[in-house]
Design a protein around this motif. Structure first.
Motif, PDB file in Angstrom:
ATOM      1  N   GLN A 131     -17.028  -6.540   9.869  1.00 44.62           N
ATOM      2  CA  GLN A 131     -16.139  -5.431   9.518  1.00 44.62           C
ATOM      3  C   GLN A 131     -16.886  -4.105   9.369  1.00 44.62           C
ATOM      4  O   GLN A 131     -16.313  -3.124   8.895  1.00 44.62           O
ATOM      5  CB  GLN A 131     -15.395  -5.751   8.211  1.00 44.62           C
ATOM      6  CG  GLN A 131     -14.497  -6.969   8.302  1.00 44.62           C
ATOM      7  CD  GLN A 131     -13.435  -6.819   9.374  1.00 44.62           C
ATOM      8  OE1 GLN A 131     -12.785  -5.783   9.461  1.00 44.62           O
ATOM      9  NE2 GLN A 131     -13.262  -7.843  10.184  1.00 44.62           N
ATOM     10  N   SER A 179     -14.557  -0.843   4.908  1.00 44.60           N
ATOM     11  CA  SER A 179     -13.569  -1.916   5.026  1.00 44.60           C
ATOM     12  C   SER A 179     -13.412  -2.696   3.727  1.00 44.60           C
ATOM     13  O   SER A 179     -12.394  -3.355   3.522  1.00 44.60           O
ATOM     14  CB  SER A 179     -13.953  -2.872   6.162  1.00 44.60           C
ATOM     15  OG  SER A 179     -13.831  -2.236   7.419  1.00 44.60           O
ATOM     16  N   GLU A 195      -2.524  -3.242  -1.886  1.00 43.38           N
ATOM     17  CA  GLU A 195      -1.872  -4.380  -1.237  1.00 43.38           C
ATOM     18  C   GLU A 195      -0.361  -4.188  -1.296  1.00 43.38           C
ATOM     19  O   GLU A 195       0.195  -3.867  -2.353  1.00 43.38           O
ATOM     20  CB  GLU A 195      -2.259  -5.691  -1.916  1.00 43.38           C
ATOM     21  CG  GLU A 195      -1.718  -6.916  -1.192  1.00 43.38           C
ATOM     22  CD  GLU A 195      -2.242  -8.213  -1.766  1.00 43.38           C
ATOM     23  OE1 GLU A 195      -1.721  -9.283  -1.388  1.00 43.38           O
ATOM     24  OE2 GLU A 195      -3.162  -8.163  -2.609  1.00 43.38           O
ATOM     25  N   TRP A 234      -4.086   0.234   6.688  1.00 44.61           N
ATOM     26  CA  TRP A 234      -5.421  -0.280   7.017  1.00 44.61           C
ATOM     27  C   TRP A 234      -5.383  -1.653   7.686  1.00 44.61           C
ATOM     28  O   TRP A 234      -6.125  -1.921   8.622  1.00 44.61           O
ATOM     29  CB  TRP A 234      -6.271  -0.333   5.749  1.00 44.61           C
ATOM     30  CG  TRP A 234      -7.696  -0.698   5.986  1.00 44.61           C
ATOM     31  CD1 TRP A 234      -8.308  -1.896   5.755  1.00 44.61           C
ATOM     32  CD2 TRP A 234      -8.711   0.150   6.535  1.00 44.61           C
ATOM     33  NE1 TRP A 234      -9.630  -1.846   6.121  1.00 44.61           N
ATOM     34  CE2 TRP A 234      -9.894  -0.593   6.604  1.00 44.61           C
ATOM     35  CE3 TRP A 234      -8.713   1.485   6.973  1.00 44.61           C
ATOM     36  CZ2 TRP A 234     -11.084  -0.061   7.094  1.00 44.61           C
ATOM     37  CZ3 TRP A 234      -9.896   2.011   7.462  1.00 44.61           C
ATOM     38  CH2 TRP A 234     -11.060   1.245   7.516  1.00 44.61           C
ATOM     39  N   SER A 235      -4.538  -2.545   7.184  1.00 40.40           N
ATOM     40  CA  SER A 235      -4.466  -3.897   7.736  1.00 40.40           C
ATOM     41  C   SER A 235      -3.028  -4.387   7.647  1.00 40.40           C
ATOM     42  O   SER A 235      -2.114  -3.626   7.341  1.00 40.40           O
ATOM     43  CB  SER A 235      -5.403  -4.843   6.972  1.00 40.40           C
ATOM     44  OG  SER A 235      -4.929  -5.055   5.652  1.00 40.40           O
ATOM     45  N   GLU A 236      -2.817  -5.660   7.908  1.00 42.05           N
ATOM     46  CA  GLU A 236      -1.456  -6.197   7.915  1.00 42.05           C
ATOM     47  C   GLU A 236      -0.786  -6.114   6.549  1.00 42.05           C
ATOM     48  O   GLU A 236       0.437  -6.061   6.461  1.00 42.05           O
ATOM     49  CB  GLU A 236      -1.476  -7.659   8.385  1.00 42.05           C
ATOM     50  CG  GLU A 236      -1.821  -7.823   9.858  1.00 42.05           C
ATOM     51  CD  GLU A 236      -1.739  -9.266  10.306  1.00 42.05           C
ATOM     52  OE1 GLU A 236      -1.398 -10.132   9.457  1.00 42.05           O
ATOM     53  OE2 GLU A 236      -2.002  -9.532  11.482  1.00 42.05           O
ATOM     54  N   THR A 262      -2.382  -4.080   3.841  1.00 43.72           N
ATOM     55  CA  THR A 262      -3.133  -3.133   3.021  1.00 43.72           C
ATOM     56  C   THR A 262      -2.977  -1.697   3.515  1.00 43.72           C
ATOM     57  O   THR A 262      -3.004  -1.437   4.715  1.00 43.72           O
ATOM     58  CB  THR A 262      -4.635  -3.495   3.005  1.00 43.72           C
ATOM     59  OG1 THR A 262      -4.791  -4.863   2.636  1.00 43.72           O
ATOM     60  CG2 THR A 262      -5.384  -2.622   2.016  1.00 43.72           C
ATOM     61  N   ARG A 294      -4.751   2.136   2.809  1.00 46.69           N
ATOM     62  CA  ARG A 294      -5.953   2.764   2.250  1.00 46.69           C
ATOM     63  C   ARG A 294      -5.668   4.201   1.850  1.00 46.69           C
ATOM     64  O   ARG A 294      -5.043   4.956   2.593  1.00 46.69           O
ATOM     65  CB  ARG A 294      -7.105   2.739   3.265  1.00 46.69           C
ATOM     66  CG  ARG A 294      -8.430   3.202   2.682  1.00 46.69           C
ATOM     67  CD  ARG A 294      -9.501   3.333   3.743  1.00 46.69           C
ATOM     68  NE  ARG A 294      -9.293   4.527   4.576  1.00 46.69           N
ATOM     69  CZ  ARG A 294     -10.185   4.992   5.458  1.00 46.69           C
ATOM     70  NH1 ARG A 294     -11.311   4.332   5.649  1.00 46.69           N
ATOM     71  NH2 ARG A 294      -9.933   6.074   6.162  1.00 46.69           N
TER      72      ARG A 294
END
Length: 393
Positions: free
Chosen positions: A107, A162, A310, A345-347, A349, A351
């Motif tokens: 990452q 990350s 989250e 940022w992610s599925e 999350t 940021r």
């Protein structure tokens, strides 16, 4: 510095909002790369003495390189246009033999965003560190073999983006250094946000850099400059880095105007970044206090200027869209027209990153907006509808 960043009216930009006759206040938390140079920085740029840096004749660049080398406890430093170039130069200088290999986290920014194709990527731990046993095993599997790439370089990222801006512990850096020395490898640190780690750990930059053969440091993130980075190391290494910079087209001419801005950012780093860290911590604490099922955060993971949120009940992209939009309902209920920009940022999350253009007031406005969005989403869920079924907020 790029923006005031202090208490008071806030430094978010003003753009036309959805509410007629009311401008909307924008709090941009997507990244610390979005900063604008403030009055002190612009003044330094205007006054900068310049020369041809490709000939080594720009006095402001030379002074910055000397300051950066002293700050990092290195023999020399080289000013380059970007931190990506600084990291690439480091890899090219350390891994000159054919078949050379670098080891880094899967990452790591250098691997994901800087085309780390020559790398063996190892799993990152949640705090951004590598498992030292796995690292040594990866080295031993290929060390001395005629059939495998030759491990030459270990790359670390500090702080680790990350992992949410986590600062690598000094004891860990020492262990990595000892491991590298045991097998004859070198260590490069992607220190794009190194000064955030310095402020978080209350140490001198050289205490961190001493465990590395080379370190990059970016000026256009938390330090607020419009461009530029340095690559520091031993004098012979920096001399070779100069040659590679030329090869990559990174030699600049009257670059003192950029170096002057970078110097202001470096000199004001502690005050600026400490404020950013405090604001990020306040935002994370505010999310805890919201106690909303829509979003949660780990306070223990908030070490510097980043907060990883989250998200549940809707996607990160949808939450970002709700936070960015402004409605008449929001203005009527809160009295503010605030657009908050975050990065999905992610599925699961989102940021948020603090920087010198985000004040304490901006932070409270962003918290209030998140609270408003969370309430409206919960109301829709309570009615049995999708929280993103309308564009009301």
């Amino acid at each position: 510095m790029a923006g005031d960043g202090g208490a008071g009216g806030g430094t978010g930009s003003l753009r036309g909002g959805a509410a007629p006759g009311r401008p909307q206040h924008v709090v941009d938390l997507r990244s610390d790369t979005v900063t604008q140079p403030g009055a002190a920085m612009r003044g330094a740029m205007a006054r900068a003495a310049v020369g041809d840096d490709d000939y080594g004749e720009d006095p402001t660049v030379n002074e910055l390189q000397q300051l950066a080398a002293r700050t990092l406890g290195m023999e020399d430093a080289l000013f380059v246009p970007t931190a990506t170039m600084a990291n690439l130069i480091a890899v090219m200088c350390h891994c000159q033999r054919r078949g050379a290999q670098l080891l880094l986290g899967a990452q790591a920014h250098l691997h994901i965003y800087e085309h780390g194709g020559a790398a063996q990527a190892l799993p990152d731990l949640p705090d951004g560190m590598l498992d030292l046993e796995q690292l040594e095993l990866a080295i031993r599997e290929t060390h001395g073999s005629r059939y495998h790439p030759r491990p030459e370089l270990i790359c670390l990222e500090n702080t680790h983006s990350s992992a949410g801006g986590r600062a690598l512990p000094l004891t860990y850096l020492q262990q990595v250094r000892l491991l590298a020395e045991r097998y004859g490898l070198r260590v490069h640190m992607d220190g794009a946000r190194l000064m955030n780690a310095v402020v978080s750990q209350a140490v001198e930059p050289a205490r961190i850099a001493q465990h590395c053969d080379s370190v990059s440091l970016c000026f256009s993130k938390g330090l607020g400059a419009p461009a530029g980075a340095v690559l520091a190391g031993r004098r012979a290494f920096v001399a070779e880095a100069w040659r590679v910079r030329k090869l990559l087209g990174g030699g600049m001419r009257q670059a003192g105007v950029l170096a002057a801005a970078a110097r202001v950012g470096l000199e004001q780093a502690e005050e600026t970044l400490r404020r950013d860290h405090d604001n990020a911590r306040r935002f994370a604490q505010g999310i805890k206090e919201l106690n909303s099922p829509l979003c949660s955060v780990s306070l223990a993971a908030v070490e510097t200027n980043m907060v990883m949120v989250e998200v549940k009940g809707l996607s990160p992209a949808e939450l970002c869209a709700h936070l960015q939009a402004v409605s008449e309902e929001e203005l009527a209920e809160t009295g503010h027209a605030v657009s908050v920009l975050l990065f999905p940022w992610s599925e699961r999350t989102v940021r948020a990153v603090w920087h010198c253009d985000v004040s304490a007031r901006d932070t409270e406005l962003a918290l209030n907006k998140l609270g408003f969005v969370a309430r409206k989403c919960q109301e829709k869920l309570g009615q049995g509808n999708s929280p993103h079924s309308t564009g009301e907020h």
